[in-house]
Design a protein around this motif. Sequence first.
Motif, PDB file in Angstrom:
ATOM      1  N   LEU A 121       0.507  -0.896   0.041  1.00 38.68           N
ATOM      2  CA  LEU A 121      -0.002  -0.118  -0.048  1.00 38.68           C
ATOM      3  C   LEU A 121       0.528   1.105   0.087  1.00 38.68           C
ATOM      4  N   GLU A 162      -6.608   3.959   3.105  1.00 35.66           N
ATOM      5  CA  GLU A 162      -6.616   3.078   3.679  1.00 35.66           C
ATOM      6  C   GLU A 162      -6.037   3.031   4.619  1.00 35.66           C
ATOM      7  N   TYR A 562     -13.510  -3.990   4.618  1.00 36.99           N
ATOM      8  CA  TYR A 562     -11.852  -3.967   4.108  1.00 36.99           C
ATOM      9  C   TYR A 562     -12.273  -3.256   2.457  1.00 36.99           C
ATOM     10  N   SER A 563     -11.163  -2.876   2.192  1.00 36.39           N
ATOM     11  CA  SER A 563     -11.320  -2.685   0.352  1.00 36.39           C
ATOM     12  C   SER A 563     -10.541  -3.325  -0.174  1.00 36.39           C
ATOM     13  N   GLU A 564     -10.859  -4.497  -1.378  1.00 34.72           N
ATOM     14  CA  GLU A 564     -10.297  -5.384  -2.179  1.00 34.72           C
ATOM     15  C   GLU A 564      -8.743  -4.612  -1.559  1.00 34.72           C
ATOM     16  N   VAL A 565      -8.026  -3.688  -2.294  1.00 34.43           N
ATOM     17  CA  VAL A 565      -6.786  -3.495  -2.006  1.00 34.43           C
ATOM     18  C   VAL A 565      -6.038  -3.932  -0.685  1.00 34.43           C
ATOM     19  N   GLU A 566      -7.019  -3.798   0.462  1.00 34.67           N
ATOM     20  CA  GLU A 566      -6.452  -3.484   1.591  1.00 34.67           C
ATOM     21  C   GLU A 566      -6.432  -5.279   2.173  1.00 34.67           C
ATOM     22  N   GLN A 568      -6.134  -7.474   0.075  1.00 33.99           N
ATOM     23  CA  GLN A 568      -4.701  -8.180  -1.185  1.00 33.99           C
ATOM     24  C   GLN A 568      -3.811  -7.875  -0.130  1.00 33.99           C
ATOM     25  N   ALA A 569      -3.329  -6.708   0.767  1.00 29.64           N
ATOM     26  CA  ALA A 569      -2.070  -5.906   1.942  1.00 29.64           C
ATOM     27  C   ALA A 569      -1.934  -6.774   2.407  1.00 29.64           C
ATOM     28  N   GLU A 572      -0.751 -10.436   1.907  1.00 33.28           N
ATOM     29  CA  GLU A 572       1.072 -10.099   1.750  1.00 33.28           C
ATOM     30  C   GLU A 572       1.730 -10.409   2.867  1.00 33.28           C
TER      31      GLU A 572
END
Length: 705
Positions: A121, A162, A562-566, A568-569, A572
């Motif tokens: 992020l 985020e 959560y967003s999709e980006v959050e 995925q982060a 990881e």
Amino acid sequence: MIMSEVTNVAAIFGEDVFNDKVMQERLPKKVYKELKKTILEGKALDPTIADVIAEAMKNWAVEKGATHYTHIFQPLTGVTAEKHDSFITAPREDGTVLMEFSGKELIQGEPDASSFPSGGLRATFEARGYTAWDCTSPAYVRKDAAGAILCIPTAFCSYTGEALDKKTPLLRSMQAINEQSLRLLRLFGNTTSKKVTPSVGPEQEYFLVDKQKYLKRKDLIFTGRTLFGAMPPKGQELDDHYFGTIRQRIAAFMKDVNEELWKLGVTAKTQHNEVAPAQHELAAIYSEANIAVDHNQMIMKTLKKVACQHGLQCLLHEKPFAGVNGSGKHNNWSITTDDGINLLDPGKTPHENIQFLLVLTCILKAVDEHADLLRESAADVGNDHRLGANEAPPAIISIFLGDQLEDVIEQLVNTGSATHSKTGDKLSTGVKTLPEFSRDATDRNRTSPFAFTGNKFEFRMVGSRDSIASPNIVLNTIVAEAFSDACDELEKAEDFDTCVHDLIKKYATEHQRIIFNGNGYSEEWVEEAERRGLPNLKSMVDAIPALVTDKSIKMFGKFGVYSEVELQARAEIQYETYAKAINIEAKTMIDIAGKQIIPAVIGYTKSLADTINAVTAAGGKAKVQVELLEQVSDLLEEAKAALGKLIEADKAADSVEEGEKLARYFHDEVVPVMAELRAPVDKLEMIVDKEVWPMPSYGDLLFEV
């Protein structure tokens, strides 16, 4: 022995907290009312009153001896973080200084966001991040070697918005379950409750060992657990430590822990010896979920700090010692209204309590549909050693309801309605001088990962050093989704009573497979769970993908948790955390085995060889010494070969792609070789002279506290 001063708990409780009582005394009435609206109703904080609050908070803290303040937050490392700033502003012309604290400094801070885990992020050169005051969790003054610090609980987000912490999504999930619970309550005619809050009561298990012995164990220092160690002659098999008399040194430690926590407003209530030797537990009374999370972080920090003051070391790793029970953290979860209604209270006749039955079957639905996600919320490197090991719940998610509620569910499924509930009776001990007991309608099941225990669910799977934020984010959100689905059906129903009846039966029937009241430790249950189609995610690496499934992304996105980006982060970060933790363990094993254990054993074999030569030269028989030398030499050779394999396996990780592939490599390739190295070393410890062995044994650590 001189008895210590008696503590007046009522007098000291909350004395270092900027709580409601202090706010009423120090804030103007109008400001106090506005702040309470924000806290109780979730309304945005009026920035015009921030300066007034900040000044009052600063004056109170300075009177407590505070020189600095900090925005304390919970980054994705799993522990708290803080940066200290003094109240000093620009010096005056006369050489004195002003002590100031503005509303802007209270509301917002700016720590460096680039050095915390972000899962992509934030790039290294993108440093800006913000902390935002969580006014629903009270500020407090913490006193330690650094002096007195005003601690302000905050959320932490990136420059682009985020969430980089555990608190922000927790607060989002609390909003979600509040909104959906109120929808459900309104359908049942409740027009008075204004807010529904998840309440949490965590239990904290931990080990205490002598500090000087701890400092002689590199594995404990670097990894938090023992990577080598043979079992002592006695473990926990006599069950004599559990609830046993607390030793005086430990009792003194517990007394100081309690006093520190009480001053900080933490309701530390229960303390006792746990199952394993040197293991103990502390439990706090229920509080709102975000406050419970903050308090549990304070508990862990206080345990470690006070242990040092007593010449002890507190171990929070889930499995610091092989062969004895590890440590968990039971997360007791319920949902209650602002006017005192517990939505998980079945009443005396649960079969007639339609609202409760709908809530219950919604939870069955939520847990069944998102069992993988709930399992992931308790995923931790250390927890892999504990789950499914006959000391903690299995890695398979199931729900224990007890005889009473299971019977009600079976009635609903089999006949379409429930007509009766099992009740408890009187329990007689057979001793006339003892009173009769009221026996509960249901027993408890310690092998269940998610057990109903009267008016709450106990999620028993959480690891001892983990933040309880993650499981509560998941619980809040999956139940909010189930409530939302139910409300969507009920709000458009022409006949509410018929619809709610049908919905309860539907959920009970479709999700009955998640109910299991039997022995979760048995192999039969593993086979049965597979037949039922329940997921069995045995390791952290297996569990992580649950974060980024389509259903998880859709659900968390729907409620803005959560967003999709959050997501995925976070996946990881989890993979990275696992790989790094195992890499540290492997390198620590290589270091200890190569620099301490193998040299010590070589020295011991030389001593044996010298003894054989001396005995033989004197005309004596050295058969025992020769056999011993051969045995030690064989194990030494085995250990050296395993050490070579571990060095190669760890080195080969450098060429593996980061992320999921690297985590799986460490799980599949490195962890088994670590076990290969440990096996001969632990056997050698049982043979080699104790005076030669380079580190304290399990017996020294567990029984000499």
